[in-house]
Design an enzyme around this catalytic site. Structure first.
Site, PDB file in Angstrom:
ATOM      1  NE  ARG A  12      -2.410  -1.161   3.742  1.00 59.50           N
ATOM      2  CZ  ARG A  12      -2.881  -0.523   4.806  1.00 59.50           C
ATOM      3  NH1 ARG A  12      -3.795   0.403   4.675  1.00 59.50           N
ATOM      4  NH2 ARG A  12      -2.416  -0.801   6.004  1.00 59.50           N
ATOM      5  CB  ILE A  14       5.404   5.421   0.329  1.00 58.90           C
ATOM      6  CG1 ILE A  14       4.877   6.857   0.498  1.00 58.90           C
ATOM      7  CG2 ILE A  14       6.860   5.445  -0.110  1.00 58.90           C
ATOM      8  CD1 ILE A  14       5.607   7.673   1.579  1.00 58.90           C
ATOM      9  CB  ILE A  85       2.202   2.071  12.520  1.00 58.76           C
ATOM     10  CG1 ILE A  85       3.170   1.908  13.715  1.00 58.76           C
ATOM     11  CG2 ILE A  85       2.045   0.756  11.769  1.00 58.76           C
ATOM     12  CD1 ILE A  85       2.640   0.979  14.811  1.00 58.76           C
ATOM     13  CG  ASP A  88       0.007  11.157  14.622  1.00 60.98           C
ATOM     14  OD1 ASP A  88       1.041  10.471  14.683  1.00 60.98           O
ATOM     15  OD2 ASP A  88      -0.330  11.788  13.604  1.00 60.98           O
ATOM     16  CE1 TYR A 147       5.443   7.741  11.150  1.00 57.74           C
ATOM     17  CE2 TYR A 147       6.416   9.919  10.943  1.00 57.74           C
ATOM     18  CZ  TYR A 147       5.957   8.755  10.361  1.00 57.74           C
ATOM     19  OH  TYR A 147       6.019   8.605   8.991  1.00 57.74           O
ATOM     20  CE  LYS A 151       8.826   6.863   9.614  1.00 63.12           C
ATOM     21  NZ  LYS A 151       9.093   5.880   8.537  1.00 63.12           N
ATOM     22  CB  ILE A 180       3.571  11.148   0.589  1.00 67.78           C
ATOM     23  CG1 ILE A 180       5.060  11.528   0.798  1.00 67.78           C
ATOM     24  CG2 ILE A 180       3.370  10.490  -0.776  1.00 67.78           C
ATOM     25  CD1 ILE A 180       5.616  12.568  -0.142  1.00 67.78           C
TER      26      ILE A 180
HETATM   27  N1  CAA Z   1       1.993  23.686  17.372  1.00 65.79           N
HETATM   28  C1  CAA Z   1       1.539  24.239  18.503  1.00 65.79           C
HETATM   29  N2  CAA Z   1       0.323  24.010  18.999  1.00 65.79           N
HETATM   30  C2  CAA Z   1      -0.459  23.180  18.308  1.00 65.79           C
HETATM   31  C3  CAA Z   1      -0.053  22.578  17.114  1.00 65.79           C
HETATM   32  C4  CAA Z   1       1.233  22.866  16.646  1.00 65.79           C
HETATM   33  N3  CAA Z   1       1.714  22.326  15.508  1.00 65.79           N
HETATM   34  N4  CAA Z   1      -1.039  21.799  16.666  1.00 65.79           N
HETATM   35  C5  CAA Z   1      -2.050  21.923  17.552  1.00 65.79           C
HETATM   36  N5  CAA Z   1      -1.702  22.769  18.539  1.00 65.79           N
HETATM   37  C6  CAA Z   1      -2.510  23.193  19.667  1.00 65.79           C
HETATM   38  C7  CAA Z   1      -3.908  23.516  19.223  1.00 65.79           C
HETATM   39  O1  CAA Z   1      -3.950  24.827  18.746  1.00 65.79           O
HETATM   40  C8  CAA Z   1      -4.700  23.301  20.480  1.00 65.79           C
HETATM   41  O2  CAA Z   1      -4.533  24.396  21.339  1.00 65.79           O
HETATM   42  P1  CAA Z   1      -5.792  25.082  21.992  1.00 65.79           P
HETATM   43  O3  CAA Z   1      -6.522  23.970  22.719  1.00 65.79           O
HETATM   44  O4  CAA Z   1      -5.210  26.112  22.879  1.00 65.79           O
HETATM   45  O5  CAA Z   1      -6.579  25.625  20.837  1.00 65.79           O
HETATM   46  C9  CAA Z   1      -3.973  22.143  21.164  1.00 65.79           C
HETATM   47  O6  CAA Z   1      -2.661  22.105  20.581  1.00 65.79           O
HETATM   48  C10 CAA Z   1      -4.680  20.840  20.918  1.00 65.79           C
HETATM   49  O7  CAA Z   1      -4.690  20.605  19.509  1.00 65.79           O
HETATM   50  P2  CAA Z   1      -5.637  19.571  18.838  1.00 65.79           P
HETATM   51  O8  CAA Z   1      -7.055  20.020  18.927  1.00 65.79           O
HETATM   52  O9  CAA Z   1      -5.143  19.246  17.470  1.00 65.79           O
HETATM   53  O10 CAA Z   1      -5.452  18.355  19.859  1.00 65.79           O
HETATM   54  P3  CAA Z   1      -5.937  16.881  19.731  1.00 65.79           P
HETATM   55  O11 CAA Z   1      -5.558  16.225  20.985  1.00 65.79           O
HETATM   56  O12 CAA Z   1      -7.327  16.791  19.243  1.00 65.79           O
HETATM   57  O13 CAA Z   1      -5.048  16.342  18.542  1.00 65.79           O
HETATM   58  C11 CAA Z   1      -3.113  15.631  17.433  1.00 65.79           C
HETATM   59  C12 CAA Z   1      -3.662  16.318  18.644  1.00 65.79           C
HETATM   60  C13 CAA Z   1      -3.608  14.175  17.360  1.00 65.79           C
HETATM   61  C14 CAA Z   1      -1.633  15.633  17.547  1.00 65.79           C
HETATM   62  C15 CAA Z   1      -3.579  16.367  16.149  1.00 65.79           C
HETATM   63  O14 CAA Z   1      -3.219  17.707  16.268  1.00 65.79           O
HETATM   64  C16 CAA Z   1      -2.952  15.805  14.906  1.00 65.79           C
HETATM   65  O15 CAA Z   1      -3.345  14.767  14.390  1.00 65.79           O
HETATM   66  N6  CAA Z   1      -1.918  16.480  14.370  1.00 65.79           N
HETATM   67  C17 CAA Z   1      -1.233  16.061  13.162  1.00 65.79           C
HETATM   68  C18 CAA Z   1      -0.034  15.259  13.491  1.00 65.79           C
HETATM   69  C19 CAA Z   1       0.681  14.939  12.193  1.00 65.79           C
HETATM   70  O16 CAA Z   1       1.108  15.799  11.440  1.00 65.79           O
HETATM   71  N7  CAA Z   1       0.844  13.662  11.904  1.00 65.79           N
HETATM   72  C20 CAA Z   1       1.467  13.272  10.690  1.00 65.79           C
HETATM   73  C21 CAA Z   1       0.893  11.968  10.257  1.00 65.79           C
HETATM   74  S1  CAA Z   1       1.443  11.531   8.629  1.00 65.79           S
HETATM   75  C22 CAA Z   1       3.014  11.119   8.858  1.00 65.79           C
HETATM   76  O17 CAA Z   1       3.520  11.026   9.942  1.00 65.79           O
HETATM   77  C23 CAA Z   1       3.801  10.823   7.603  1.00 65.79           C
HETATM   78  C24 CAA Z   1       5.049  11.588   7.573  1.00 65.79           C
HETATM   79  O18 CAA Z   1       6.121  10.997   7.765  1.00 65.79           O
HETATM   80  C25 CAA Z   1       5.013  12.999   7.229  1.00 65.79           C
END
Ligand code: CAA
Length: 240
Positions: A12, A14, A85, A88, A147, A151, A180
């Protein structure tokens, strides 16, 4: 005789694109997968590429799986450690199980697979190992201490093993993909993903085939002088 390449997590995302690109480049490709039997069967039906099931985080299962592949297909000359995997969550919400699963699969998987494939590469005096790291292992990412640590560990693992492999004709490199267009990235909440894409200078997600092309270069004969390097393919999101 075509060189045998194995791609973990190859059915699946990449991994699938890497498999297809290596086939096009003349390799005899084998995919490994851990869980999704149905997708793996569809993958083999559509591509003709055999898929073997084991958990890369399970040391003994890896040793047994590689022995089976080498007996049935041939000695493995190219290893692509792609399986990964996500679990998060911010540290406050992350369980030990979420930490451990990601370390075990993403980083432990690289050790287990290299441990199984490296001795044969050494004996034959030729090998290519390509590890899929991540922009988030280089730059960190909110909500990904597990993660990002795994990585980042892959990038260190790559540089250490590259030093050990060089005198045996084995190159070891990493690719650090950015965001991606895969199921893994699609699982990021839409509002969060929108903000991430806004920070990518080329203005879009990457395609799996764009990572696969980099892997194919590192796996090729012409890649022989490249070792211990990290190729960032991230649309300019992190210039490292
Ligand atoms: N920097 C600073 N603060 C942040 C932030 C950031 N980047 N992102 C979110 N926050 C803050 C929010 O503003 C929020 O603050 P307030 O409550 O004061 O508004 C607080 O943190 C909580 O944020 P969330 O509502 O997003 O919290 P949550 O618990 O619902 O979710 C999380 C947290 C699961 C980490 C969610 O933010 C998320 O999924 N983020 C993306 C993570 C990501 O990029 N994963 C990549 C997956 S793909 C991959 O990994 C492949 C690869 O190699 C690139």
């Amino acid at each position: 005789m075509a060189r045998v390449a194995i791609v973990t997590g190859g059915t699946r995302g990449i991994g699938r694109a890497i498999c297809e690109t290596l086939v096009a480049d003349g390799f005899s490709v084998v995919a490994n997968y851990a869980g999704n039997e149905e997708k793996a069967r569809a993958f083999t039906d559509e591509t003709g590429i055999p898929a073997y099931r084991w958990d890369v985080g399970d040391h003994q299962a890896v040793l047994d799986g590689i022995a089976q592949v080498e007996a049935e297909v041939g000695p493995i000359e190219v290893l692509v450690n792609n399986a990964g995997i996500t679990r998060d969550g911010t540290l406050l919400k992350m369980s030990f199980e979420d930490w451990d699963a990601v370390m075990r699969v993403n980083l432990g998987g690289c050790f287990n697979m290299a441990k199984a494939c490296f001795p044969g590469m050494k004996t034959r005096g030729w090998g290519r190992i390509v590890n899929i790291g991540s922009i988030n292992g280089q730059a960190g990412q909110y909500g990904q201490v597990n993660y990002a640590a795994a990585k980042s560990g892959i990038h260190g693992f790559t540089k250490a093993l590259a030093q050990e492999g060089a005198r045996f004709g084995i190159t070891v490199n990493a690719i650090a993909p950015g965001y991606i267009d895969t199921e893994m990235v699609a699982a990021v909440p839409e509002a969060v993903l929108e903000k991430i894409v806004a920070k990518i200078p080329v203005g879009r997600l990457g395609q799996a085939s764009e990572i696969a092309r980099g892997v194919a270069f590192l796996a090729s004969e012409q890649g022989g002088f490249v070792t211990g390097s990290t190729l960032s393919i991230n649309g300019g999101q992190h210039m490292y």
